[in-house]
Write a protein that holds these residues in place. Structure first.
Motif, PDB file in Angstrom:
ATOM      1  N   MET A   1       0.838  -1.192   0.000  1.00  0.00           N
ATOM      2  CA  MET A   1       0.000   0.000   0.000  1.00  0.00           C
ATOM      3  C   MET A   1       0.875   1.243   0.000  1.00  0.00           C
ATOM      4  O   MET A   1       1.911   1.288   0.670  1.00  0.00           O
ATOM      5  CB  MET A   1      -0.930  -0.012   1.225  1.00  0.00           C
ATOM      6  N   ILE A   2       0.482   2.266  -0.740  1.00  0.00           N
ATOM      7  CA  ILE A   2       1.253   3.497  -0.837  1.00  0.00           C
ATOM      8  C   ILE A   2       0.741   4.493   0.209  1.00  0.00           C
ATOM      9  O   ILE A   2      -0.414   4.921   0.154  1.00  0.00           O
ATOM     10  CB  ILE A   2       1.132   4.101  -2.246  1.00  0.00           C
ATOM     11  N   PRO A   3       1.557   4.876   1.182  1.00  0.00           N
ATOM     12  CA  PRO A   3       1.121   5.799   2.238  1.00  0.00           C
ATOM     13  C   PRO A   3       0.792   7.188   1.697  1.00  0.00           C
ATOM     14  O   PRO A   3       1.240   7.579   0.614  1.00  0.00           O
ATOM     15  CB  PRO A   3       2.338   5.849   3.177  1.00  0.00           C
ATOM     16  N   ASN A   4       0.018   7.963   2.487  1.00  0.00           N
ATOM     17  CA  ASN A   4      -0.420   9.291   2.071  1.00  0.00           C
ATOM     18  C   ASN A   4       0.745  10.246   1.845  1.00  0.00           C
ATOM     19  O   ASN A   4       0.700  11.092   0.946  1.00  0.00           O
ATOM     20  CB  ASN A   4      -1.380   9.882   3.108  1.00  0.00           C
ATOM     21  N   GLU A   5       1.811  10.139   2.675  1.00  0.00           N
ATOM     22  CA  GLU A   5       2.937  11.059   2.503  1.00  0.00           C
ATOM     23  C   GLU A   5       3.641  10.829   1.170  1.00  0.00           C
ATOM     24  O   GLU A   5       4.174  11.762   0.554  1.00  0.00           O
ATOM     25  CB  GLU A   5       3.936  10.929   3.651  1.00  0.00           C
ATOM     26  N   ILE A   6       3.643   9.568   0.698  1.00  0.00           N
ATOM     27  CA  ILE A   6       4.238   9.280  -0.607  1.00  0.00           C
ATOM     28  C   ILE A   6       3.363   9.843  -1.729  1.00  0.00           C
ATOM     29  O   ILE A   6       3.877  10.330  -2.741  1.00  0.00           O
ATOM     30  CB  ILE A   6       4.457   7.766  -0.783  1.00  0.00           C
ATOM     31  N   ILE A   7       2.038   9.815  -1.547  1.00  0.00           N
ATOM     32  CA  ILE A   7       1.130  10.380  -2.548  1.00  0.00           C
ATOM     33  C   ILE A   7       1.397  11.873  -2.722  1.00  0.00           C
ATOM     34  O   ILE A   7       1.401  12.394  -3.849  1.00  0.00           O
ATOM     35  CB  ILE A   7      -0.338  10.129  -2.150  1.00  0.00           C
ATOM     36  N   LYS A   8       1.649  12.564  -1.629  1.00  0.00           N
ATOM     37  CA  LYS A   8       1.975  13.997  -1.704  1.00  0.00           C
ATOM     38  C   LYS A   8       3.274  14.209  -2.477  1.00  0.00           C
ATOM     39  O   LYS A   8       3.406  15.156  -3.260  1.00  0.00           O
ATOM     40  CB  LYS A   8       2.080  14.589  -0.306  1.00  0.00           C
ATOM     41  N   GLN A   9       4.251  13.328  -2.275  1.00  0.00           N
ATOM     42  CA  GLN A   9       5.522  13.432  -2.999  1.00  0.00           C
ATOM     43  C   GLN A   9       5.323  13.166  -4.495  1.00  0.00           C
ATOM     44  O   GLN A   9       5.994  13.774  -5.335  1.00  0.00           O
ATOM     45  CB  GLN A   9       6.534  12.445  -2.421  1.00  0.00           C
ATOM     46  N   ILE A  10       4.403  12.259  -4.820  1.00  0.00           N
ATOM     47  CA  ILE A  10       4.112  11.977  -6.225  1.00  0.00           C
ATOM     48  C   ILE A  10       3.523  13.214  -6.896  1.00  0.00           C
ATOM     49  O   ILE A  10       3.880  13.559  -8.026  1.00  0.00           O
ATOM     50  CB  ILE A  10       3.142  10.783  -6.348  1.00  0.00           C
ATOM     51  N   TYR A 185      -4.507  20.150  -8.636  1.00  0.00           N
ATOM     52  CA  TYR A 185      -4.812  18.857  -9.236  1.00  0.00           C
ATOM     53  C   TYR A 185      -6.308  18.577  -9.163  1.00  0.00           C
ATOM     54  O   TYR A 185      -7.060  19.277  -8.472  1.00  0.00           O
ATOM     55  CB  TYR A 185      -4.025  17.734  -8.555  1.00  0.00           C
ATOM     56  N   THR A 186      -6.732  17.540  -9.878  1.00  0.00           N
ATOM     57  CA  THR A 186      -8.124  17.100  -9.878  1.00  0.00           C
ATOM     58  C   THR A 186      -8.165  15.631  -9.496  1.00  0.00           C
ATOM     59  O   THR A 186      -7.342  14.841  -9.969  1.00  0.00           O
ATOM     60  CB  THR A 186      -8.766  17.285 -11.262  1.00  0.00           C
ATOM     61  N   GLU A 187      -9.102  15.264  -8.627  1.00  0.00           N
ATOM     62  CA  GLU A 187      -9.276  13.858  -8.261  1.00  0.00           C
ATOM     63  C   GLU A 187     -10.598  13.347  -8.819  1.00  0.00           C
ATOM     64  O   GLU A 187     -11.595  14.056  -8.843  1.00  0.00           O
ATOM     65  CB  GLU A 187      -9.229  13.670  -6.741  1.00  0.00           C
ATOM     66  N   VAL A 188     -10.582  12.113  -9.287  1.00  0.00           N
ATOM     67  CA  VAL A 188     -11.767  11.468  -9.844  1.00  0.00           C
ATOM     68  C   VAL A 188     -11.977  10.146  -9.124  1.00  0.00           C
ATOM     69  O   VAL A 188     -11.026   9.374  -8.945  1.00  0.00           O
ATOM     70  CB  VAL A 188     -11.606  11.218 -11.364  1.00  0.00           C
TER      71      VAL A 188
END
Length: 457
Positions: A1-10, A185-188
């Protein structure tokens, strides 16, 4: 699973994954295998890459100069796979990439840069939901222009509250779609009963066609049959915020279009086309994609791509439908009579064959004939057809000419006007009715009401 802090880095392109275990391998019995450690990052142009230190290798071929593996990327036995484990014990995978080996590859430890199109992780879902339901979520940072229908509030750390119409919720048959536009950004998100891969492609087309953009998801979650897959994609930063042209109207003054249901219905029509006739959908999507990319280049490339794309839609979708309907008995009788007369002429066998073939060609439905058919049925106008013919002839028979600002402006107006024809063909295929934005030659943007006329059934 990809943690939330990594999502921010992405999102920011600052991703850094320190991998304590790296394995690159082929599945064939004598395939190569490379072990070591490394770091996964995103470079300045949005591409994911692995900086790999190989400490052990097996069956890696020798090379004096740079040599690419796999040698044949279309051979499944030569396909390369990647498995890594980071400091937190999370496992990521990738495949379909290539590496360059050279004389230094046989001297371990060896250093490699590996370009990756994506990396992904698999796990059992943690979301409490019925197992038969599917779920997709993705983010992108490209231009987004879908009419919103839901207002959200944001409370700052100081206690102040602000409101924004930044969300679109579309209820479909068996599932719902939510799109939220943030500053960067946009989330779907979609939840319910659907096929994740198909809905993902339909949503990309709906958003891109409506917003005149090419959405590049950099992060995606998909859940099917209880299995969760999280994927990070390489994107092109240069392509961000690039736009072309769209016929869709995000807000119309007419009272009957205020709720934007005509706009949301386009997504349902796209889904229906994919389900009922995937070949037509693929044709529409691929031709639209080519035209979009041509808008990022010179006028001459736009003219050629657009004129060919229109002909492609006619050949794939409209001409087969016209052929199945158009049984011209009088023309067939005339052709038979002329063929009989030709056979009685004093001609060589080769001359007779050429004439008979030429007469038979009269029954062919060419692109020009197909456009005439669509003009007669009021799908397009005679001006639309004339503009396409001019652009097609110009691109097929280019000449050396003097370039100046006035000519460049005329070319842009011609291309934008010819886009009306391209959009009408797509929207008619999608059975769309509602207001659309048009640009007639030497006129300003305006809105017209488009009513679907069925010529394909």
């Amino acid at each position: 699973m990809i943690p939330n802090e990594i999502i921010k880095q992405i999102r920011t392109g600052e991703l850094v994954l320190h991998c304590v275990e790296v394995e690159i391998f082929q599945t064939a019995d004598n395939g190569c295998k490379m072990l070591g450690h490394g770091t996964i990052k995103i470079n300045s142009v949005g591409t994911i890459y692995l900086e790999f230190i190989c400490t052990h290798s097996e069956n890696v071929p020798h090379a004096f100069f740079n040599k690419k593996l796999p040698k044949d990327p279309l051979n499944p036995e030569e396909k390369l796979y990647l498995r890594v484990k980071n400091l937190n014990g999370n496992e990521y995978k990738s495949d379909g990439f290539s590496i360059k080996i050279n004389l230094n590859s046989s001297s371990l430890p060896a250093h490699y840069y590996v370009i990756l199109s994506s990396i992904y992780s698999l796990s059992e879902t943690e979301l409490p939901k019925p197992k038969e339901d599917s779920y997709i979520y993705f983010e992108f940072a490209d231009y987004f222009n879908i009419p919103s229908n839901k207002k959200n509030s944001v409370v700052s750390s100081l206690g102040s509250e602000s409101h924004s119409w930044n969300q679109t919720v579309i209820q479909m048959d068996g599932y719902s779609v939510s799109m939220v536009k943030y500053k960067d950004y946009t989330e779907v998100k979609a939840t319910g009963v659907f096929e994740a891969d198909k809905l993902f492609k339909c949503l990309k087309f709906y958003i891109g066609f409506s917003s005149a953009s090419m959405p590049q998801p950099y992060y995606m979650i998909s859940i099917t049959n209880g299995e969760e897959k999280r994927t990070v994609y390489s994107i092109s930063d240069k392509q961000k915020r690039q736009t072309s042209s769209s016929p869709m109207v995000d807000s119309a003054a007419d009272e009957k279009y205020r709720d934007s249901t005509y706009h949301y219905a386009l997504l349902e029509n796209i889904q229906s086309l994919y389900k009922d006739n995937s070949k037509h959908f693929d044709s529409v999507y691929s031709q639209w994609e080519r035209v979009w990319y041509s808008f990022q280049s010179k006028n001459s490339i736009m003219i050629l791509t657009l004129s060919v794309a229109i002909e492609g839609l006619l050949n794939d979708i409209y001409i087969p439908a016209i052929k199945s309907k158009d049984e011209n008995i009088e023309l067939n009788t005339e052709i038979d009579e002329i063929k009989a007369q030709i056979k009685n002429l004093k001609l060589t066998a080769e001359q007779c064959s050429r004439l008979l073939g030429s007469v038979s060609y009269w029954k062919n439905v060419t692109a020009a004939k197909a456009l005439n058919y669509l003009v007669e049925h009021k799908i397009i106008t005679s001006d639309d057809k004339k503009l396409w013919q001019n652009l097609r002839n110009e691109s097929a028979h280019p000449k050396v000419r003097e370039e100046n600002l006035a000519r460049e402006r005329l070319e842009i107006e011609q291309v934008l006007s010819c886009l009306d024809l391209f959009h009408k063909l797509i929207l008619n295929t999608l059975k769309f009715s509602g207001p659309i934005r048009v640009l007639q030659l030497k006129e300003h943007y305006g809105y017209v009401e488009l009513n679907h006329i069925d010529v394909l059934s």
